[in-house]
Design a protein around this motif. Structure first.
Motif, PDB file in Angstrom:
ATOM      1  N   ASP A 103       0.821  -1.210   0.000  1.00  0.00           N
ATOM      2  CA  ASP A 103       0.000   0.000   0.000  1.00  0.00           C
ATOM      3  C   ASP A 103       0.855   1.259   0.000  1.00  0.00           C
ATOM      4  O   ASP A 103       0.529   2.235  -0.669  1.00  0.00           O
ATOM      5  N   MET A 104       1.934   1.237   0.777  1.00  0.00           N
ATOM      6  CA  MET A 104       2.793   2.401   0.948  1.00  0.00           C
ATOM      7  C   MET A 104       4.254   1.955   0.967  1.00  0.00           C
ATOM      8  O   MET A 104       4.557   0.772   1.126  1.00  0.00           O
ATOM      9  N   ALA A 105       5.138   2.930   0.822  1.00  0.00           N
ATOM     10  CA  ALA A 105       6.560   2.683   1.024  1.00  0.00           C
ATOM     11  C   ALA A 105       7.197   3.979   1.491  1.00  0.00           C
ATOM     12  O   ALA A 105       6.774   5.077   1.099  1.00  0.00           O
ATOM     13  N   SER A 106       8.190   3.857   2.351  1.00  0.00           N
ATOM     14  CA  SER A 106       8.910   5.035   2.800  1.00  0.00           C
ATOM     15  C   SER A 106       9.877   5.483   1.717  1.00  0.00           C
ATOM     16  O   SER A 106      10.374   4.688   0.924  1.00  0.00           O
ATOM     17  N   ILE A 107      10.138   6.786   1.677  1.00  0.00           N
ATOM     18  CA  ILE A 107      11.135   7.338   0.776  1.00  0.00           C
ATOM     19  C   ILE A 107      11.792   8.534   1.448  1.00  0.00           C
ATOM     20  O   ILE A 107      11.108   9.376   2.037  1.00  0.00           O
ATOM     21  N   SER A 108      13.109   8.566   1.417  1.00  0.00           N
ATOM     22  CA  SER A 108      13.871   9.717   1.901  1.00  0.00           C
ATOM     23  C   SER A 108      14.333  10.487   0.680  1.00  0.00           C
ATOM     24  O   SER A 108      15.048   9.936  -0.163  1.00  0.00           O
ATOM     25  N   VAL A 109      13.932  11.741   0.568  1.00  0.00           N
ATOM     26  CA  VAL A 109      14.156  12.496  -0.666  1.00  0.00           C
ATOM     27  C   VAL A 109      15.427  13.335  -0.638  1.00  0.00           C
ATOM     28  O   VAL A 109      15.710  14.077  -1.579  1.00  0.00           O
ATOM     29  N   GLY A 110      16.214  13.224   0.427  1.00  0.00           N
ATOM     30  CA  GLY A 110      17.484  13.944   0.519  1.00  0.00           C
ATOM     31  C   GLY A 110      18.409  13.249   1.490  1.00  0.00           C
ATOM     32  O   GLY A 110      18.005  12.330   2.215  1.00  0.00           O
ATOM     33  N   SER A 111      19.644  13.673   1.506  1.00  0.00           N
ATOM     34  CA  SER A 111      20.659  13.068   2.361  1.00  0.00           C
ATOM     35  C   SER A 111      20.792  13.836   3.672  1.00  0.00           C
ATOM     36  O   SER A 111      20.324  14.966   3.814  1.00  0.00           O
ATOM     37  N   CYS A 112      21.453  13.196   4.649  1.00  0.00           N
ATOM     38  CA  CYS A 112      21.732  13.851   5.927  1.00  0.00           C
ATOM     39  C   CYS A 112      22.801  13.041   6.658  1.00  0.00           C
ATOM     40  O   CYS A 112      23.164  11.944   6.233  1.00  0.00           O
ATOM     41  N   ASN A 113      23.298  13.584   7.739  1.00  0.00           N
ATOM     42  CA  ASN A 113      24.236  12.840   8.572  1.00  0.00           C
ATOM     43  C   ASN A 113      23.493  11.888   9.485  1.00  0.00           C
ATOM     44  O   ASN A 113      22.413  12.194   9.986  1.00  0.00           O
ATOM     45  N   PHE A 114      24.085  10.708   9.681  1.00  0.00           N
ATOM     46  CA  PHE A 114      23.672   9.748  10.692  1.00  0.00           C
ATOM     47  C   PHE A 114      24.824   9.638  11.689  1.00  0.00           C
ATOM     48  O   PHE A 114      25.879  10.254  11.493  1.00  0.00           O
ATOM     49  N   PRO A 115      24.666   8.863  12.769  1.00  0.00           N
ATOM     50  CA  PRO A 115      25.703   8.856  13.809  1.00  0.00           C
ATOM     51  C   PRO A 115      27.113   8.571  13.312  1.00  0.00           C
ATOM     52  O   PRO A 115      28.075   9.206  13.763  1.00  0.00           O
ATOM     53  N   THR A 116      27.273   7.628  12.384  1.00  0.00           N
ATOM     54  CA  THR A 116      28.629   7.256  11.955  1.00  0.00           C
ATOM     55  C   THR A 116      28.821   7.327  10.450  1.00  0.00           C
ATOM     56  O   THR A 116      29.861   6.908   9.941  1.00  0.00           O
ATOM     57  N   ARG A 117      27.840   7.847   9.730  1.00  0.00           N
ATOM     58  CA  ARG A 117      27.957   7.882   8.274  1.00  0.00           C
ATOM     59  C   ARG A 117      26.989   8.900   7.701  1.00  0.00           C
ATOM     60  O   ARG A 117      26.173   9.486   8.427  1.00  0.00           O
ATOM     61  N   VAL A 118      27.118   9.117   6.397  1.00  0.00           N
ATOM     62  CA  VAL A 118      26.149   9.935   5.695  1.00  0.00           C
ATOM     63  C   VAL A 118      25.026   9.027   5.196  1.00  0.00           C
ATOM     64  O   VAL A 118      25.288   7.989   4.572  1.00  0.00           O
ATOM     65  N   TYR A 119      23.790   9.395   5.492  1.00  0.00           N
ATOM     66  CA  TYR A 119      22.639   8.681   4.937  1.00  0.00           C
ATOM     67  C   TYR A 119      22.413   9.262   3.555  1.00  0.00           C
ATOM     68  O   TYR A 119      21.793  10.313   3.392  1.00  0.00           O
ATOM     69  N   GLU A 120      22.908   8.561   2.550  1.00  0.00           N
ATOM     70  CA  GLU A 120      22.959   9.104   1.196  1.00  0.00           C
ATOM     71  C   GLU A 120      21.726   8.696   0.395  1.00  0.00           C
ATOM     72  O   GLU A 120      21.404   7.507   0.275  1.00  0.00           O
ATOM     73  N   ASN A 121      21.066   9.700  -0.144  1.00  0.00           N
ATOM     74  CA  ASN A 121      19.916   9.491  -1.028  1.00  0.00           C
ATOM     75  C   ASN A 121      20.131  10.360  -2.260  1.00  0.00           C
ATOM     76  O   ASN A 121      19.688  11.510  -2.318  1.00  0.00           O
ATOM     77  N   ALA A 122      20.861   9.793  -3.211  1.00  0.00           N
ATOM     78  CA  ALA A 122      21.233  10.534  -4.411  1.00  0.00           C
ATOM     79  C   ALA A 122      20.001  10.875  -5.232  1.00  0.00           C
ATOM     80  O   ALA A 122      19.038  10.093  -5.283  1.00  0.00           O
ATOM     81  N   PRO A 123      20.003  12.033  -5.909  1.00  0.00           N
ATOM     82  CA  PRO A 123      18.815  12.438  -6.675  1.00  0.00           C
ATOM     83  C   PRO A 123      18.343  11.408  -7.688  1.00  0.00           C
ATOM     84  O   PRO A 123      17.131  11.202  -7.838  1.00  0.00           O
ATOM     85  N   ASP A 124      19.267  10.737  -8.384  1.00  0.00           N
ATOM     86  CA  ASP A 124      18.819   9.772  -9.384  1.00  0.00           C
ATOM     87  C   ASP A 124      18.134   8.566  -8.748  1.00  0.00           C
ATOM     88  O   ASP A 124      17.167   8.021  -9.296  1.00  0.00           O
ATOM     89  N   LEU A 125      18.616   8.145  -7.556  1.00  0.00           N
ATOM     90  CA  LEU A 125      17.967   7.045  -6.860  1.00  0.00           C
ATOM     91  C   LEU A 125      16.594   7.464  -6.340  1.00  0.00           C
ATOM     92  O   LEU A 125      15.618   6.710  -6.459  1.00  0.00           O
ATOM     93  N   VAL A 126      16.503   8.665  -5.791  1.00  0.00           N
ATOM     94  CA  VAL A 126      15.213   9.169  -5.304  1.00  0.00           C
ATOM     95  C   VAL A 126      14.204   9.213  -6.448  1.00  0.00           C
ATOM     96  O   VAL A 126      13.049   8.787  -6.301  1.00  0.00           O
ATOM     97  N   ASP A 127      14.647   9.703  -7.599  1.00  0.00           N
ATOM     98  CA  ASP A 127      13.752   9.778  -8.760  1.00  0.00           C
ATOM     99  C   ASP A 127      13.287   8.384  -9.171  1.00  0.00           C
ATOM    100  O   ASP A 127      12.115   8.190  -9.530  1.00  0.00           O
TER     101      ASP A 127
END
Length: 282
Positions: A103-127
């Motif tokens: 029915d639904m799925a989560s999506i992160s539309v941008g990147s941010c820092n996490f405790p030990t790494r960058v949570y990377e959500n590149a524009p092409d993957l988001v698209d």
């Protein structure tokens, strides 16, 4: 305030293990059983990750299929929401299960820092993830770790990349990302209503000890709530949560405190614009 409150239960996630809390459901059978108990306690959305036998994160489509089948069998009408988060895989493997048509799925539309790494959500993957959700008639839940993510969701909506009015979830309390800040929280609400309209639905998730705080803020402010062992394995500093259902019960008690009924699956589907219970899958 009497509008129904949707409770989402995030049953497993990618990080907690049985060493953190024996109640964390790992196998598909454990996940189905835990979800059913949470459903009986009032949850109308299950936010799902799957795991390998060694408890590490997985993006195995067959596991997602088995979990979806079990939830649909034992929790009639419950909304299935698959995670496309970055800990379960890399690149397009993060969305390989979308062909199953949850029915639904989560999506992160941008990147941010996490405790030990960058949570990377590149524009092409988001698209690409957004495209897969359109193809399979899946409603996105936009996980906003930053204000810019709400604005990006609005831009994607304006371009037709997110078809329906975005359902935005504010995620607060991840170390090195957005902290738990009431002024920011209130501004997030204002921003959602400014961009998507005064009746736009939204929800929030608090990580760790902040879970109950964000539940309280959301419910008292007219939003919807997320709880579950993915985000928090404790009832309090000294007590492990005995189950996902116990965390749902605590959230339901906050709903009662503020005079808000817990949304049924049918009500949740209506609020979110999802296909009604019993209709044919598109």
């Amino acid at each position: 305030m009497s509008s129904p409150c949707i409770i989402c239960v995030a049953i497993t996630g990618s990080l907690p293990t049985k060493a953190n809390n024996p109640a964390v459901p790992i196998t598909i059978s454990e996940q189905i059983e835990s979800t059913h108990a949470a459903f009986e306690a009032g949850a109308s959305i299950v936010h799902a990750h799957v795991r390998n036998d060694d408890q590490t994160p997985s993006s195995d489509t067959e596991k997602f299929a088995a979990l979806k089948e079990g939830v649909e069998k034992h929790c009639p009408g419950m909304i299935t929401q698959f995670s496309t988060g970055g800990r379960s895989g890399a690149g397009k493997s993060r969305g390989g299960m979308l062909s199953l048509g949850p029915d639904m799925a989560s999506i992160s539309v941008g990147s941010c820092n996490f405790p030990t790494r960058v949570y990377e959500n590149a524009p092409d993957l988001v698209d690409w993830l957004a495209s897969e959700m359109r193809t399979h008639n899946i409603k996105p839940e936009v996980e906003a770790f930053d204000l810019s993510h709400i604005l990006q969701a609005a831009a994607m909506h304006a371009r037709g990349e997110i078809v329906d009015i975005p359902y935005v979830q504010f995620v607060m309390g991840v170390k090195k990302a957005m902290p738990v800040d009431r002024n920011v929280f209130d501004y997030y609400i204002q921003t959602v209503h400014r961009l998507f309209g005064p009746d736009a639905a939204w929800c929030a998730a608090g990580i760790g000890s902040h879970q109950a705080t964000l539940n309280e803020w959301s419910i008292s402010s007219g939003g919807h709530a997320r709880t579950g062992l993915e985000d928090n394995v404790r009832l309090d500093r000294d007590t492990l949560a005995p189950s996902n259902a116990a965390l749902v019960e605590r959230t339901a008690s906050i709903c009662e405190k503020y005079g808000r009924p817990v949304a049924t699956p049918a009500q949740a589907r209506s609020i979110l614009g999802l296909r009604p219970i019993g209709s044919e899958t598109a």
